[in-house]
Scaffold this motif. Structure first.
Motif, PDB file in Angstrom:
ATOM      1  N   HIS A 123       0.899  -1.288   0.085  1.00 13.95           N
ATOM      2  CA  HIS A 123      -0.046   0.003  -0.072  1.00 13.95           C
ATOM      3  C   HIS A 123       0.976   1.242   0.023  1.00 13.95           C
ATOM      4  CE1 HIS A 123      -3.399  -2.394   1.403  1.00 13.95           C
ATOM      5  NE2 HIS A 123      -4.138  -1.476   0.800  1.00 13.95           N
ATOM      6  N   GLU A 124       0.687   2.285  -1.025  1.00 11.76           N
ATOM      7  CA  GLU A 124       1.135   3.642  -0.799  1.00 11.76           C
ATOM      8  C   GLU A 124       0.056   4.525  -0.296  1.00 11.76           C
ATOM      9  OE1 GLU A 124       4.307   3.142  -4.751  1.00 11.76           O
ATOM     10  OE2 GLU A 124       2.329   3.913  -5.074  1.00 11.76           O
ATOM     11  N   PHE A 125       0.533   5.487   0.363  1.00 13.43           N
ATOM     12  CA  PHE A 125      -0.484   6.396   0.827  1.00 13.43           C
ATOM     13  C   PHE A 125       0.447   7.906   1.097  1.00 13.43           C
ATOM     14  CE2 PHE A 125       0.947   6.625   5.461  1.00 13.43           C
ATOM     15  CZ  PHE A 125       1.375   5.626   5.669  1.00 13.43           C
ATOM     16  N   ALA A 175       9.882   5.665   3.026  1.00 14.32           N
ATOM     17  CA  ALA A 175       9.437   6.980   2.448  1.00 14.32           C
ATOM     18  C   ALA A 175       9.414   6.781   0.963  1.00 14.32           C
ATOM     19  CB  ALA A 175      10.152   8.155   2.960  1.00 14.32           C
ATOM     20  N   GLU A 176       8.138   6.906   0.109  1.00 18.96           N
ATOM     21  CA  GLU A 176       8.002   6.685  -1.276  1.00 18.96           C
ATOM     22  C   GLU A 176       8.573   8.004  -2.168  1.00 18.96           C
ATOM     23  OE1 GLU A 176       7.647   5.341  -4.335  1.00 18.96           O
ATOM     24  OE2 GLU A 176       7.003   3.512  -3.963  1.00 18.96           O
ATOM     25  N   PHE A 177       8.402   7.866  -3.364  1.00 25.11           N
ATOM     26  CA  PHE A 177       8.650   8.745  -4.216  1.00 25.11           C
ATOM     27  C   PHE A 177       8.110  10.150  -4.134  1.00 25.11           C
ATOM     28  CE2 PHE A 177       8.644  10.531  -8.593  1.00 25.11           C
ATOM     29  CZ  PHE A 177      10.127  10.669  -8.781  1.00 25.11           C
ATOM     30  N   PHE A 182       4.456   7.339   1.512  1.00 20.38           N
ATOM     31  CA  PHE A 182       5.048   6.413   2.176  1.00 20.38           C
ATOM     32  C   PHE A 182       4.366   4.938   1.777  1.00 20.38           C
ATOM     33  CE2 PHE A 182       5.390   9.822   5.074  1.00 20.38           C
ATOM     34  CZ  PHE A 182       6.815   9.786   5.522  1.00 20.38           C
ATOM     35  N   GLU A 183       5.247   4.134   1.935  1.00 13.69           N
ATOM     36  CA  GLU A 183       4.475   2.609   1.557  1.00 13.69           C
ATOM     37  C   GLU A 183       4.806   1.509   2.604  1.00 13.69           C
ATOM     38  OE1 GLU A 183       5.679   1.095  -2.581  1.00 13.69           O
ATOM     39  OE2 GLU A 183       6.350  -0.853  -1.493  1.00 13.69           O
ATOM     40  N   ILE A 184       3.747   0.873   2.730  1.00 13.17           N
ATOM     41  CA  ILE A 184       3.790  -0.337   3.812  1.00 13.17           C
ATOM     42  C   ILE A 184       3.478  -1.459   3.090  1.00 13.17           C
ATOM     43  CG2 ILE A 184       1.428   0.079   4.791  1.00 13.17           C
ATOM     44  CD1 ILE A 184       4.437  -1.001   6.603  1.00 13.17           C
TER      45      ILE A 184
HETATM   46 MG    MG Z   1       5.624   1.679  -4.293  1.00 10.69          MG
END
Ligand code: MG
Ligand code: GLU
Length: 433
Positions: A123-125, A175-177, A182-184
Motif C-alpha cells: 500500500h502507498e499512501f 518513504a516513497e517517491f 509512504f509505502e507499507i
Molecule cells: Mg511503491
C-alpha cells in the motif's frame, strides 16, 4: 478481551470502506444485525434511489475469529476489530457479500484446478502536510531517503509495531517517491487472509495517524498531476499441499504452464476487471502512462509500466507476479475475487497468450503494442464499467445481486461527482479514503 473494551464487528464492503458496529467485550456476540442497503452506500455516504434494497431486509454479521485483531497502544483505547461475513437471517450467504465472493473464487480455483493463490499487498499512501505539527517538514524531503523516513518518526515505528501486534507481518516501510508519500508492505498469505490483511492495514495506518494527530490518505491521487498511490498485489500459485508452482526454469519467461494460463486469463479480462480493482472516478487519472502504475493490458519482466510485473525470485518459491492496476478505493476482497476468477478462466481454457513487453511500452509504436496484444486500459470508470457489462465471462464471476448493487452504487458515486473538476474530484476522494 477485557469486559468493557469495545470490539468492532467490521464489514469490508463494496464501497472500499470498513463499516460495522461495536459491542462491549462482555457482550461479544455470535452475530449482530446488519442492513442490506449498507452495500449501496457510496464512498461519500449517499444512497442511490435505485438501490436494490431500500428500507427492507435484515442481515447478520458473523465474526470470523481468524480475522480478529487486537492492538493495545498507549494513549488510546484498544484497536479491537473482527472482520465478518454477512448472511441472510436464515444463515444463507448474502449474495452481495464481498467476502463470500472471494470465498467462491478461492473454492473455484481449488475445486477445478487444485490450486491456491497466495497474495501480498503493498500500500502507498500520503501523509498530508500539517504546518502546525513539529514533525511535518516544510518542503518535500528526498525520495526514499533516511531523512524522509526519520522526519516521520515515531509514526512509522508505531505503524509497524501495531501491524506486528495485529499479526499482519509487516515487511517494508519506506518513504516513497511522492511528497509525503509512504509505502507499507505485509507478507504473503492465503487469498482470504491477504484481503483481510489489506483491509486492516489501511485502518491501522489511519488509526496510528489519528493518535499522532496527522492526516493520511490512501486516495489514488492527492493532486491530479502528482504521483499516484497504488495498491500492488503480488500473486503466486501453489498446489493444495503448499508446493509453489509459479516458476518453471525451462520456460523462456520463467513461468509454469499454470502461471502462463492464469495470468493470460487476467490480461484477457483486464478491461472488465479494473472496474473492481480501480473503481473510483479518479483511479483512471492514475492509470496513465509514465506513472509506473499501469496503462496497458500487458505483462513484462521486472517492468513497472506493465500491469502485470513478473518478479523473479531468488528461489522457485520467491517467484510471483505483481498486479499494479489496483488502488485503495477498491474492496480488497473484490480485487482478489476478480483476479482469481480471471485467472481461473485462463486455466479453464488453458490459455497461453502472455507476450511480454520488451521494454517501456510508452516507447513502443501502436503497431508494436498491438502485435503483442497490448491495448490501453479503460481510461475512465464509465469505460471500465461498460467493459465489465460487455464481458459475458466476467459477468458470471459474481452473484447477480452483487453486480446489480455494485453497478448502481458506482453510478450514484459518479452522479455525485458530476460537474466537478479533476482537482475537486481528487479532493473528495482524499477526504474519505
Ligand atoms: Mg511503491
Ligand atoms: N506510485 C506508483 C503507482 O501509482 C508505483 C511506484 C512503485 O513502483 O512503487 O502505482
Amino acid at each position: 478481551m477485557p469486559d468493557d473494551d469495545l470490539v468492532f464487528l467490521a464489514y469490508a464492503d463494496l464501497s472500499g470502506h470498513v463499516r460495522g458496529r461495536a459491542v462491549p467485550g462482555r457482550r461479544y456476540p455470535t452475530t449482530v444485525g446488519w442492513v442490506p442497503a449498507d452495500q449501496s452506500i457510496t464512498p461519500f455516504g449517499s444512497l442511490g434511489d435505485m438501490n436494490p434494497f431500500g428500507p427492507l431486509g435484515d442481515l447478520r454479521l458473523i465474526p470470523d475469529e481468524s480475522a480478529h485483531v487486537r492492538v493495545d497502544r498507549p494513549g488510546t483505547s484498544a484497536f479491537d476489530v473482527v472482520l465478518c461475513d454477512a448472511v441472510e437471517p436464515d444463515g444463507q450467504p448474502f449474495g452481495a457479500c464481498p467476502r463470500a465472493a472471494l470465498r467462491g473464487a478461492i473454492d473455484r480455483l481449488a475445486e477445478q484446478h487444485r490450486l491456491e493463490v497466495k497474495a501480498a499487498f503493498e500500500h502507498e499512501f500520503t501523509m498530508l502536510p500539517s504546518p502546525s505539527s513539529p514533525d511535518s517538514p516544510s518542503a518535500p524531503l528526498p525520495a526514499f531517503s533516511l531523512q524522509a523516513q526519520r522526519a516521520a518518526e515515531p509514526f512509522g515505528s508505531d505503524v509497524v509495531r501495531a501491524l506486528v501486534a495485529a499479526g499482519l507481518e509487516p515487511e517494508n516501510w519506506l518513504a516513497e517517491f511522492g511528497p509525503g508519500q509512504f509505502e507499507i508492505t505485509v507478507g504473503p498469505a492465503g487469498a482470504l487472509r491477504a484481503a483481510d490483511r489489506a483491509s486492516l492495514v489501511r485502518e491501522i495506518v489511519r488509526d496510528v495517524a489519528r493518535v499522532h494527530q496527522r492526516s493520511v490518505t490512501f486516495s489514488p491521487l492527492v493532486d491530479p498531476d502528482g504521483v499516484g498511490n497504488g495498491v500492488h498485489v503480488h500473486l503466486s500459485l501453489h498446489t493444495g499441499n503448499g508446493k509453489p508452482v509459479t516458476h518453471d526454469r525451462h520456460d523462456p519467461d520463467g513461468l509454469s504452464r499454470q502461471a502462463r494460463a492464469f495470468f493470460s486469463g487476467i490480461v484477457r479480462h483486464l478491461p472488465a476487471l479494473v472496474a473492481f480493482t480501480a473503481p473510483s472516478a479518479i483511479s483512471y487519472l492514475r492509470l496513465t502512462p509514465h506513472r509506473w502504475s499501469a496503462a496497458f493490458t500487458a505483462a513484462g519482466l521486472r517492468n513497472r509500466e506493465a500491469t502485470l510485473r513478473i518478479c523473479p525470485g531468488a528461489t522457485p518459491a520467491g517467484w510471483n507476479v505483481e498486479f499494479r492496476a489496483a488502488d485503495a478505493t477498491a474492496c480488497p476482497h473484490l480485487v482478489l475475487a476478480a483476479l482469481i476468477h480471471a485467472g481461473c478462466q485462463g486455466l479453464d481454457e488453458n490459455l497461453d497468450e502472455l507476450r511480454l513487453l520488451p521494454g517501456d511500452p510508452n516507447a513502443m509504436s501502436a503497431e508494436a503494442l498491438a502485435a503483442l496484444g497490448a491495448a490501453r486500459l479503460p481510461t475512465s470508470l464509465p469505460e471500465a464499467l461498460d467493459a465489465f457489462g460487455e464481458d459475458n465471462v466476467a459477468r458470471r464471476w459474481f452473484d447477480p445481486l452483487l453486480i446489480e448493487t455494485y453497478l448502481e452504487m458506482k453510478h450514484t458515486e459518479l452522479t455525485e461527482l458530476a460537474g466537478l473538476s479533476d482537482a475537486e474530484r481528487v479532493a473528495r476522494y482524499c477526504e474519505v479514503f
